[in-house]
Design a protein around this motif. Structure first.
Motif, PDB file in Angstrom:
ATOM      1  N   PHE A   1      30.182  -1.711 -31.233  1.00 20.18           N
ATOM      2  CA  PHE A   1      30.230  -2.774 -30.232  1.00 20.18           C
ATOM      3  C   PHE A   1      29.068  -3.739 -30.391  1.00 20.18           C
ATOM      4  O   PHE A   1      28.054  -3.430 -31.022  1.00 20.18           O
ATOM      5  N   ASN A   2      29.258  -4.929 -29.798  1.00 20.33           N
ATOM      6  CA  ASN A   2      28.209  -5.923 -29.588  1.00 20.33           C
ATOM      7  C   ASN A   2      28.194  -6.263 -28.102  1.00 20.33           C
ATOM      8  O   ASN A   2      29.250  -6.544 -27.517  1.00 20.33           O
ATOM      9  N   LYS A   3      27.015  -6.241 -27.492  1.00 16.27           N
ATOM     10  CA  LYS A   3      26.888  -6.608 -26.084  1.00 16.27           C
ATOM     11  C   LYS A   3      25.725  -7.580 -25.917  1.00 16.27           C
ATOM     12  O   LYS A   3      24.646  -7.368 -26.475  1.00 16.27           O
ATOM     13  N   ASN A   4      25.978  -8.632 -25.161  1.00 20.02           N
ATOM     14  CA  ASN A   4      24.981  -9.683 -24.978  1.00 20.02           C
ATOM     15  C   ASN A   4      23.838  -9.230 -24.074  1.00 20.02           C
ATOM     16  O   ASN A   4      24.047  -8.532 -23.074  1.00 20.02           O
ATOM     17  N   ARG A   5      22.640  -9.656 -24.447  1.00 18.24           N
ATOM     18  CA  ARG A   5      21.450  -9.507 -23.621  1.00 18.24           C
ATOM     19  C   ARG A   5      20.738 -10.859 -23.627  1.00 18.24           C
ATOM     20  O   ARG A   5      20.698 -11.529 -24.654  1.00 18.24           O
ATOM     21  N   ASN A   6      20.170 -11.257 -22.502  1.00 24.69           N
ATOM     22  CA  ASN A   6      19.411 -12.510 -22.520  1.00 24.69           C
ATOM     23  C   ASN A   6      18.466 -12.616 -21.337  1.00 24.69           C
ATOM     24  O   ASN A   6      18.665 -11.981 -20.296  1.00 24.69           O
ATOM     25  N   ILE A   7      17.418 -13.392 -21.532  1.00 23.83           N
ATOM     26  CA  ILE A   7      16.514 -13.796 -20.468  1.00 23.83           C
ATOM     27  C   ILE A   7      16.664 -15.308 -20.314  1.00 23.83           C
ATOM     28  O   ILE A   7      16.482 -16.052 -21.287  1.00 23.83           O
ATOM     29  N   ALA A   8      17.039 -15.754 -19.122  1.00 25.69           N
ATOM     30  CA  ALA A   8      17.211 -17.185 -18.860  1.00 25.69           C
ATOM     31  C   ALA A   8      16.117 -17.654 -17.909  1.00 25.69           C
ATOM     32  O   ALA A   8      15.896 -17.036 -16.856  1.00 25.69           O
ATOM     33  N   ILE A   9      15.449 -18.728 -18.284  1.00 27.87           N
ATOM     34  CA  ILE A   9      14.397 -19.320 -17.459  1.00 27.87           C
ATOM     35  C   ILE A   9      14.782 -20.780 -17.211  1.00 27.87           C
ATOM     36  O   ILE A   9      14.927 -21.560 -18.159  1.00 27.87           O
ATOM     37  N   THR A  10      14.963 -21.138 -15.942  1.00 31.75           N
ATOM     38  CA  THR A  10      15.441 -22.484 -15.622  1.00 31.75           C
ATOM     39  C   THR A  10      14.623 -23.108 -14.489  1.00 31.75           C
ATOM     40  O   THR A  10      13.964 -22.412 -13.718  1.00 31.75           O
ATOM     41  N   VAL A  11      14.714 -24.428 -14.413  1.00 31.39           N
ATOM     42  CA  VAL A  11      14.150 -25.209 -13.317  1.00 31.39           C
ATOM     43  C   VAL A  11      15.288 -26.015 -12.708  1.00 31.39           C
ATOM     44  O   VAL A  11      16.069 -26.649 -13.430  1.00 31.39           O
TER      45      VAL A  11
ATOM     46  N   LYS B   1      20.383 -27.761 -12.836  1.00 33.41           N
ATOM     47  CA  LYS B   1      19.343 -26.885 -13.375  1.00 33.41           C
ATOM     48  C   LYS B   1      19.422 -26.869 -14.892  1.00 33.41           C
ATOM     49  O   LYS B   1      20.482 -27.089 -15.482  1.00 33.41           O
ATOM     50  N   ALA B   2      18.293 -26.609 -15.537  1.00 36.75           N
ATOM     51  CA  ALA B   2      18.240 -26.574 -16.997  1.00 36.75           C
ATOM     52  C   ALA B   2      17.067 -25.717 -17.428  1.00 36.75           C
ATOM     53  O   ALA B   2      16.088 -25.549 -16.692  1.00 36.75           O
ATOM     54  N   GLY B   3      17.184 -25.161 -18.642  1.00 33.31           N
ATOM     55  CA  GLY B   3      16.106 -24.337 -19.162  1.00 33.31           C
ATOM     56  C   GLY B   3      16.465 -23.726 -20.497  1.00 33.31           C
ATOM     57  O   GLY B   3      17.220 -24.310 -21.276  1.00 33.31           O
ATOM     58  N   VAL B   4      15.913 -22.542 -20.750  1.00 35.77           N
ATOM     59  CA  VAL B   4      16.107 -21.884 -22.046  1.00 35.77           C
ATOM     60  C   VAL B   4      16.735 -20.509 -21.845  1.00 35.77           C
ATOM     61  O   VAL B   4      16.583 -19.879 -20.796  1.00 35.77           O
ATOM     62  N   SER B   5      17.428 -20.064 -22.887  1.00 31.33           N
ATOM     63  CA  SER B   5      18.001 -18.725 -22.929  1.00 31.33           C
ATOM     64  C   SER B   5      17.431 -17.999 -24.140  1.00 31.33           C
ATOM     65  O   SER B   5      17.564 -18.476 -25.277  1.00 31.33           O
ATOM     66  N   LEU B   6      16.760 -16.873 -23.899  1.00 34.39           N
ATOM     67  CA  LEU B   6      16.216 -16.044 -24.970  1.00 34.39           C
ATOM     68  C   LEU B   6      17.180 -14.882 -25.153  1.00 34.39           C
ATOM     69  O   LEU B   6      17.182 -13.930 -24.363  1.00 34.39           O
ATOM     70  N   ALA B   7      18.017 -14.969 -26.189  1.00 25.55           N
ATOM     71  CA  ALA B   7      19.171 -14.082 -26.301  1.00 25.55           C
ATOM     72  C   ALA B   7      19.041 -13.100 -27.456  1.00 25.55           C
ATOM     73  O   ALA B   7      18.417 -13.383 -28.482  1.00 25.55           O
ATOM     74  N   SER B   8      19.640 -11.934 -27.256  1.00 29.94           N
ATOM     75  CA  SER B   8      19.739 -10.932 -28.307  1.00 29.94           C
ATOM     76  C   SER B   8      21.074 -10.205 -28.161  1.00 29.94           C
ATOM     77  O   SER B   8      21.801 -10.402 -27.181  1.00 29.94           O
TER      78      SER B   8
ATOM     79  N   ARG C   1      15.779 -14.777 -14.949  1.00 28.03           N
ATOM     80  CA  ARG C   1      16.735 -13.692 -14.775  1.00 28.03           C
ATOM     81  C   ARG C   1      17.036 -12.980 -16.090  1.00 28.03           C
ATOM     82  O   ARG C   1      16.881 -13.556 -17.166  1.00 28.03           O
ATOM     83  N   TYR C   2      17.460 -11.749 -15.962  1.00 20.40           N
ATOM     84  CA  TYR C   2      17.847 -10.933 -17.114  1.00 20.40           C
ATOM     85  C   TYR C   2      19.345 -10.700 -17.069  1.00 20.40           C
ATOM     86  O   TYR C   2      19.893 -10.273 -16.049  1.00 20.40           O
ATOM     87  N   GLY C   3      20.021 -11.005 -18.184  1.00 17.66           N
ATOM     88  CA  GLY C   3      21.461 -10.821 -18.274  1.00 17.66           C
ATOM     89  C   GLY C   3      21.809  -9.564 -19.040  1.00 17.66           C
ATOM     90  O   GLY C   3      21.401  -9.391 -20.200  1.00 17.66           O
ATOM     91  N   LEU C   4      22.548  -8.672 -18.400  1.00 16.65           N
ATOM     92  CA  LEU C   4      22.992  -7.419 -19.001  1.00 16.65           C
ATOM     93  C   LEU C   4      24.488  -7.503 -19.255  1.00 16.65           C
ATOM     94  O   LEU C   4      25.298  -7.374 -18.337  1.00 16.65           O
TER      95      LEU C   4
END
Length: 209
Positions: free
Chosen positions: A191-201, A26-33, A174-177
């Motif tokens: 603190f710093n905590k990761n957030r991201n939206i990953a879209i893959t095929v 699988k592969a795709g993009v990660s939209l991270a903050s 998916r949404y990563g919390l």
């Protein structure tokens, strides 16, 4: 005791016979903050686009339920813009999610934990005419390091799969919390905590067929 062991063995054999295991690149993009707090003041960075790719092993227990362990390379981080100056960070993780999924025909919803291991990263400052890059230090030393070596959190997602040839094409979002504080020496007010939206095929190839 002997009867219990025989029952458990029979159950394991039944599960193994019923389960269908696939291998899915699988592969795709990660939209991270990054969700941050500094001296008690909260903020969230702008999203930064990165890559996500790896392999999953969907295990179909029934038509309605599956479990999907994965091994992913994924980029997280974020960026901030202020007075024409863009500051960004990219952190590369080797990530191990395990998703439990409920299926409704070709659609599914899923959730599960992930463990991330930081492989490295870079910070960048850009004023529009020139940029400076520096490697991020990975570790737990508050004075020396920028990012802790591990991250832990939860994924929540949905997707759709349909038959293509002998396998199945799978679209996943998916949404990563992030639950871990990735800031060395941080606390509840820093603190710093990761957030991201990953879209893959992905393309799931059934094994044993």
């Amino acid at each position: 005791m002997k009867k219990l062991l025989l029952t458990l063995a029979a159950g394991a054999l039944f599960f193994g016979a019923q389960a269908q295991i696939s291998i899915m690149p699988k592969a795709g993009v990660s939209l991270a903050s990054v969700a941050s707090k500094s001296a008690g003041e909260s903020s969230t960075s702008d999203m930064k686009t990165g890559f996500a790719f790896g392999v999953a092993a969907p295990i179909s227990v029934s038509e309605q339920f599956s479990v999907q362990p994965e091994l992913l390379y994924i980029q997280k981080g974020g960026e901030e813009k202020n007075n024409g100056l863009t500051t960004s960070a990219t952190i590369n993780y080797l990530e191990i999610p395990v998703m439990a999924r409920a299926h409704f025909g070709g659609f599914y919803v899923g959730a599960g934990p992930y463990l991330g291991i930081a492989l490295g990263g870079k910070a960048k400052i850009d004023d529009g005419s020139a940029s400076i890059e520096a490697d991020l230090n990975i570790g737990t030393d508050e004075a020396e390091d920028d990012v802790k070596p591990t991250d832990f959190g939860l994924y929540f997602g949905l997707g759709y799969g349909f038959e293509v040839g002998s396998g199945k094409l799978v679209l996943d979002a998916r949404y990563g919390l992030g639950l871990s504080n990735t800031l060395p020496g941080g606390d509840s007010d820093n603190f710093n905590k990761n957030r991201n939206i990953a879209i893959t095929v992905g393309y799931a190839i059934p094994l044993g067929q």
